[in-house]
Design a protein around this motif. Structure first.
Motif, mmCIF file in Angstrom:
data_model
loop_
_atom_site.group_PDB
_atom_site.id
_atom_site.type_symbol
_atom_site.label_atom_id
_atom_site.label_comp_id
_atom_site.label_asym_id
_atom_site.label_seq_id
_atom_site.Cartn_x
_atom_site.Cartn_y
_atom_site.Cartn_z
ATOM 1 N N GLU A 1 0.868 -1.172 0.000
ATOM 2 C CA GLU A 1 0.000 0.000 0.000
ATOM 3 C C GLU A 1 0.907 1.224 0.000
ATOM 4 O O GLU A 1 1.909 1.251 0.707
ATOM 5 C CB GLU A 1 -0.915 0.032 1.220
ATOM 6 N N PHE A 2 0.555 2.210 -0.792
ATOM 7 C CA PHE A 2 1.466 3.352 -0.900
ATOM 8 C C PHE A 2 0.704 4.652 -1.090
ATOM 9 O O PHE A 2 -0.472 4.676 -1.474
ATOM 10 C CB PHE A 2 2.439 3.146 -2.070
ATOM 11 N N LEU A 3 1.419 5.726 -0.809
ATOM 12 C CA LEU A 3 0.999 7.066 -1.187
ATOM 13 C C LEU A 3 2.027 7.607 -2.159
ATOM 14 O O LEU A 3 3.229 7.398 -1.987
ATOM 15 C CB LEU A 3 0.931 8.007 0.017
ATOM 16 N N TYR A 4 1.560 8.292 -3.170
ATOM 17 C CA TYR A 4 2.421 9.121 -3.987
ATOM 18 C C TYR A 4 2.094 10.571 -3.641
ATOM 19 O O TYR A 4 0.912 10.954 -3.618
ATOM 20 C CB TYR A 4 2.219 8.898 -5.492
ATOM 21 N N ILE A 5 3.133 11.394 -3.374
ATOM 22 C CA ILE A 5 2.923 12.801 -3.037
ATOM 23 C C ILE A 5 3.889 13.654 -3.858
ATOM 24 O O ILE A 5 5.099 13.378 -3.900
ATOM 25 C CB ILE A 5 3.146 13.080 -1.533
ATOM 26 N N ASP A 6 3.373 14.700 -4.507
ATOM 27 C CA ASP A 6 4.211 15.614 -5.275
ATOM 28 C C ASP A 6 5.218 16.309 -4.370
ATOM 29 O O ASP A 6 4.932 16.619 -3.203
ATOM 30 C CB ASP A 6 3.352 16.672 -5.970
ATOM 31 N N SER A 7 6.366 16.635 -4.952
ATOM 32 C CA SER A 7 7.433 17.271 -4.165
ATOM 33 C C SER A 7 7.282 18.787 -4.072
ATOM 34 O O SER A 7 8.102 19.442 -3.407
ATOM 35 C CB SER A 7 8.803 16.923 -4.763
ATOM 36 N N ASP A 8 6.256 19.375 -4.713
ATOM 37 C CA ASP A 8 6.018 20.817 -4.545
ATOM 38 C C ASP A 8 4.926 21.054 -3.499
ATOM 39 O O ASP A 8 4.058 21.909 -3.655
ATOM 40 C CB ASP A 8 5.655 21.488 -5.874
ATOM 41 N N THR A 9 4.999 20.293 -2.415
ATOM 42 C CA THR A 9 4.026 20.380 -1.334
ATOM 43 C C THR A 9 4.729 20.510 0.011
ATOM 44 O O THR A 9 5.910 20.185 0.146
ATOM 45 C CB THR A 9 3.125 19.118 -1.288
ATOM 46 N N ALA A 10 3.974 20.958 0.984
ATOM 47 C CA ALA A 10 4.370 20.853 2.388
ATOM 48 C C ALA A 10 3.336 19.953 3.060
ATOM 49 O O ALA A 10 2.135 20.243 3.010
ATOM 50 C CB ALA A 10 4.408 22.223 3.066
ATOM 51 N N VAL A 11 3.781 18.871 3.645
ATOM 52 C CA VAL A 11 2.883 17.908 4.282
ATOM 53 C C VAL A 11 2.776 18.280 5.755
ATOM 54 O O VAL A 11 3.767 18.231 6.496
ATOM 55 C CB VAL A 11 3.399 16.470 4.111
ATOM 56 N N LEU A 12 1.566 18.625 6.198
ATOM 57 C CA LEU A 12 1.374 19.218 7.521
ATOM 58 C C LEU A 12 0.707 18.282 8.518
ATOM 59 O O LEU A 12 0.339 18.718 9.608
ATOM 60 C CB LEU A 12 0.546 20.508 7.395
ATOM 61 N N ALA A 13 0.539 17.018 8.155
ATOM 62 C CA ALA A 13 -0.134 16.077 9.055
ATOM 63 C C ALA A 13 0.439 14.686 8.872
ATOM 64 O O ALA A 13 1.124 14.402 7.882
ATOM 65 C CB ALA A 13 -1.647 16.060 8.778
#
Length: 279
Positions: free
Chosen positions: A95-107
């Protein structure tokens, strides 16, 4: 025995400063979950060198990345590294998440795996007017209103290994090319939307779940240019909205391309740029 869980992101040295904000914020709120860099292209040695500091590994299967590049050539004249996120469905995490690198993950992102239950794909935001498709898709007969109405932002996707396969993607290409005149081609977003809605798996978004269930506790994606949003102490102040999962500096606002005074939520971006990684 539970399967493995992890997170992928795509980056290269050209977006090193943006990616550092992503890495800093992600590790501040998610100190333990495995994280893996999928190189956008061959120019990724400086960012790869940050692996020990921020606790991530680097994707090594170059043949699979080359297959992603080849798929991108079905829609573009030159290879587009954005299509390399397709490799996540053949990666090591069950199971995975893909997240763009032009983000700030706040949680903390653990909750997203629970929300994935019953779905093949879970994005952060969907049903965005004007996203992915030209208006002509509505009259084309190529997709149903439900399918083209999904219009998901593919900067955050939760899924499972094997939900998409390269054999399936390859077999979908002829039909996808027929739909290409109705795609807003720039990156991989319309093609990935097409793959998700034609896969036979259920799809939704955190935003859609929040809207349809009335559960305002489900964290959401905030686009940096959203009116009324303010940053304070590494977080977001916007009482009318649900808790913030991530801030996304999508086009046309990029902190490394404009003067600070022209970048919304620049103080938040600078906060995580300057924050030491959690070790």
């Amino acid at each position: 025995m539970p399967g493995t869980r992890g997170v992928y992101f795509v980056a290269n040295d050209h977006v090193l400063e943006l990616a550092t904000v992503f890495l800093s914020s992600f590790r501040h709120n998610n100190p333990d979950i495995p994280l893996r860099l999928i190189p956008f292209d061959a120019d990724h040695h400086r960012i790869a060198a940050l692996g020990e500091r921020y606790g991530f590994t680097v994707w090594e299967d170059r043949d699979l990345l080359a297959r992603c590049d080849e798929i991108s050539l079905s829609f573009h004249d030159l290879p587009k590294g954005h299509f390399r996120k397709l490799a996540a469905w053949a990666g090591e995490f069950d199971e995975f998440l893909y997240i763009d690198s032009d983000t700030a993950v706040l949680a903390n992102i653990d909750f997203a795996f629970d929300r994935l239950a019953g779905y093949g794909f879970l994005t952060a935001t969907s049903h965005l007017p004007g996203r992915a498709w030209k208006d002509s898709i509505e009259e084309s007969g190529k997709l149903t209103p439900e399918q083209y109405g999904y219009r998901a932002n593919t900067g955050f996707v939760a899924s499972r290994k094997g939900t998409l396969t390269f054999a399936g993607i390859t077999s979908a290409l002829p039909a996808a090319r027929e739909v290409a005149p109705h795609m807003k081609l720039g990156y991989e977003q319309p093609f990935l939307n097409y793959l998700m809605v034609t896969s036979g798996h259920r799809y939704t978004s955190l935003q859609h779940l929040r809207t349809t269930t009335g559960d305002r506790s489900i964290p959401g994606e905030v686009f940096a240019w959203t009116p009324g949003v303010e940053a304070k102490d590494g977080g977001i102040v916007h009482p009318a909205d649900p808790p913030t999962l991530m801030v996304h500096w999508t086009e046309p606002v990029k902190p490394t391309r404009q003067a600070p005074e022209d970048v919304p939520l620049y103080d938040l971006w600078r906060y995580y740029r300057d924050l030491r990684a959690v070790t």
